[in-house]
Scaffold this motif. Sequence first.
Motif, PDB file in Angstrom:
ATOM      1  N   THR A 178      28.952  11.373  33.654  1.00  0.00           N
ATOM      2  CA  THR A 178      28.042  10.958  32.585  1.00  0.00           C
ATOM      3  C   THR A 178      28.276   9.494  32.229  1.00  0.00           C
ATOM      4  OG1 THR A 178      28.052  13.204  31.713  1.00  0.00           O
ATOM      5  CG2 THR A 178      27.241  11.488  30.248  1.00  0.00           C
ATOM      6  N   VAL A 179      29.540   9.099  32.135  1.00  0.00           N
ATOM      7  CA  VAL A 179      29.865   7.687  31.895  1.00  0.00           C
ATOM      8  C   VAL A 179      29.253   6.823  32.998  1.00  0.00           C
ATOM      9  CG1 VAL A 179      31.739   5.994  31.736  1.00  0.00           C
ATOM     10  CG2 VAL A 179      32.004   8.240  30.659  1.00  0.00           C
ATOM     11  N   LEU A 221      26.560   7.082  34.499  1.00  0.00           N
ATOM     12  CA  LEU A 221      25.112   6.855  34.378  1.00  0.00           C
ATOM     13  C   LEU A 221      24.821   5.430  33.906  1.00  0.00           C
ATOM     14  CD1 LEU A 221      23.933  10.239  32.826  1.00  0.00           C
ATOM     15  CD2 LEU A 221      23.295   9.323  35.056  1.00  0.00           C
ATOM     16  N   ALA A 222      25.836   4.732  33.390  1.00  0.00           N
ATOM     17  CA  ALA A 222      25.685   3.326  32.999  1.00  0.00           C
ATOM     18  C   ALA A 222      25.400   2.444  34.216  1.00  0.00           C
ATOM     19  CB  ALA A 222      26.942   2.835  32.292  1.00  0.00           C
ATOM     20  N   VAL A 243      10.536   6.780  25.071  1.00  0.00           N
ATOM     21  CA  VAL A 243      11.679   7.653  25.347  1.00  0.00           C
ATOM     22  C   VAL A 243      12.171   8.400  24.094  1.00  0.00           C
ATOM     23  CG1 VAL A 243      14.099   7.699  26.083  1.00  0.00           C
ATOM     24  CG2 VAL A 243      12.403   6.540  27.488  1.00  0.00           C
ATOM     25  N   THR A 253      20.252  15.302  30.243  1.00  0.00           N
ATOM     26  CA  THR A 253      20.922  15.636  31.494  1.00  0.00           C
ATOM     27  C   THR A 253      22.015  16.678  31.234  1.00  0.00           C
ATOM     28  OG1 THR A 253      22.002  14.748  33.460  1.00  0.00           O
ATOM     29  CG2 THR A 253      22.524  13.682  31.360  1.00  0.00           C
ATOM     30  N   VAL A 258      25.326  16.360  29.275  1.00  0.00           N
ATOM     31  CA  VAL A 258      25.100  16.007  27.874  1.00  0.00           C
ATOM     32  C   VAL A 258      24.540  17.200  27.098  1.00  0.00           C
ATOM     33  CG1 VAL A 258      23.832  14.482  26.311  1.00  0.00           C
ATOM     34  CG2 VAL A 258      24.785  13.577  28.430  1.00  0.00           C
ATOM     35  N   LEU A 285      25.991  18.862  23.755  1.00  0.00           N
ATOM     36  CA  LEU A 285      25.167  18.897  22.541  1.00  0.00           C
ATOM     37  C   LEU A 285      24.990  20.322  22.036  1.00  0.00           C
ATOM     38  CD1 LEU A 285      22.394  16.284  23.358  1.00  0.00           C
ATOM     39  CD2 LEU A 285      24.178  16.126  21.615  1.00  0.00           C
ATOM     40  N   ALA A 307      12.735  11.632  31.664  1.00  0.00           N
ATOM     41  CA  ALA A 307      12.851  12.033  30.253  1.00  0.00           C
ATOM     42  C   ALA A 307      12.787  13.550  30.081  1.00  0.00           C
ATOM     43  CB  ALA A 307      11.747  11.373  29.429  1.00  0.00           C
ATOM     44  N   MET A 319      16.563   8.964  32.238  1.00  0.00           N
ATOM     45  CA  MET A 319      17.521  10.063  32.076  1.00  0.00           C
ATOM     46  C   MET A 319      18.679   9.638  31.173  1.00  0.00           C
ATOM     47  SD  MET A 319      19.647  11.937  35.119  1.00  0.00           S
ATOM     48  CE  MET A 319      20.329  10.456  35.829  1.00  0.00           C
ATOM     49  N   GLY A 320      19.205   8.440  31.421  1.00  0.00           N
ATOM     50  CA  GLY A 320      20.317   7.941  30.607  1.00  0.00           C
ATOM     51  C   GLY A 320      19.909   7.712  29.160  1.00  0.00           C
ATOM     52  N   ALA A 372      19.271  10.989  27.316  1.00  0.00           N
ATOM     53  CA  ALA A 372      20.541  11.611  26.940  1.00  0.00           C
ATOM     54  C   ALA A 372      21.040  11.016  25.624  1.00  0.00           C
ATOM     55  CB  ALA A 372      21.577  11.415  28.042  1.00  0.00           C
ATOM     56  N   LEU A 373      20.943   9.694  25.538  1.00  0.00           N
ATOM     57  CA  LEU A 373      21.396   8.998  24.329  1.00  0.00           C
ATOM     58  C   LEU A 373      20.504   9.342  23.138  1.00  0.00           C
ATOM     59  CD1 LEU A 373      23.528   6.898  23.518  1.00  0.00           C
ATOM     60  CD2 LEU A 373      21.823   5.132  23.950  1.00  0.00           C
ATOM     61  N   SER A 420      21.035  12.877  21.943  1.00  0.00           N
ATOM     62  CA  SER A 420      22.304  12.995  21.217  1.00  0.00           C
ATOM     63  C   SER A 420      22.157  12.551  19.771  1.00  0.00           C
ATOM     64  CB  SER A 420      23.390  12.145  21.876  1.00  0.00           C
ATOM     65  OG  SER A 420      23.579  12.532  23.199  1.00  0.00           O
ATOM     66  N   LEU A 421      21.403  11.447  19.570  1.00  0.00           N
ATOM     67  CA  LEU A 421      21.263  10.904  18.225  1.00  0.00           C
ATOM     68  C   LEU A 421      20.267  11.702  17.392  1.00  0.00           C
ATOM     69  CD1 LEU A 421      21.163   7.122  19.222  1.00  0.00           C
ATOM     70  CD2 LEU A 421      23.062   8.340  18.146  1.00  0.00           C
TER      71      LEU A 421
END
Lengths: 237, 118
Positions: free
Chosen positions: A78-79, A81-82, A103, A137, A140, A144, A191, A216-217, A220-221, A224-225
């Motif tokens: 997952t990290v 994905l950056a 997004v 993804t 994540v 979650l 998405a 996708m990245g 995920a962010l 999460s928020l």
Amino acid sequence: MSETLEWMRTSPVALVALTLLAYRIGCEARDRSGGHALAQPVLVAIVLIGVVLWAADIDYSTYRPGTELIAFWLGPATVALAIPLHRQFARLRGVLLPMLVAVPVGAATSILTAYALVRLLGGDDLLATTMAPKAATTPVSIALSEVAGGIPPLTAVLAIAVGILGAVIGPVVLTIARIRDPRARGLALGATSHGIGTSRALAESEEEGAFAGLSMGLTALATSLLLPVLLVMLRQL
Amino acid sequence: MDGNRDVINGLMWLLLCQVAGEVVVRLVGIPVPGPVVGMVLLFGLLQWRKPAPAAGVFRAGDALLRHLQLFFVPAGVGVVTYLAVVRDDALPIAGALVLSWLAGLLVVGWLVTGLRRG
């Protein structure tokens, strides 16, 4: 003899080997079918392992801790994905603003419709909470679901299902909806169908695949928020 | 670290970002998974340091992403435990899954297309 069999049924070595073998067969099936949308390595592996666990009478509660070594890599992956995010950063200019609007709105749409539809169709809060992070993804969405109080393994299964859905009918639906810009198509697939949708987008064009990975990245962010906030709102209705 | 091709070095950076992400999540108390914060941290690092294309962090990260599907097989196998749930709640599960997926796909696709024109 029975002692040896017992060792086979519970040893992490045997269970990890089984998982890798099933995944390899899944990769083989994908390659030999010319990348058929239904021949997803993860789907093939899950079915094969499910059959073996059933035949050998192995509980999931034995299998899961035994394969912790494999699940461990979800975090670092997952990290990672950056990395596609970093590589595509320069190509963003023309779609930066549309993407930054679409997004988060897409992530909110996925969460709200998933929760509301489960409740409307007769499911309970637990099932709706489990369904809500499905567009993120899988690594994540699992995390979650755990934080939100859902059923993480079921969330994983649902996330894999929307991934396969996107790979099978995503491009056709986008074409019917007259969405032709490869960047818009990629962003939409990433998405809603994360990694599996991204691999299908890559098959259409490199540009579409790159934007699917980026989407996708970001999804995920955004998920999460947004998820904790939206769940509080939804539960008060 | 620039240009270092060692994969172990790359894995170390991925894990350090994850650890930092987990620490941030716990200190701040935000309901976001640690690896997602780690992803943002790594993105910042990559943009700042701009490592060479053959750097270990890319080789390790690309290798993990190539087999991303493998890592969720153990979780996916959990469906065997939930077969009864899926059977009992087949309508809400299948209906919500397909319709919610469709809604998300069209919203993102149409928004990006419309905003690009406008």
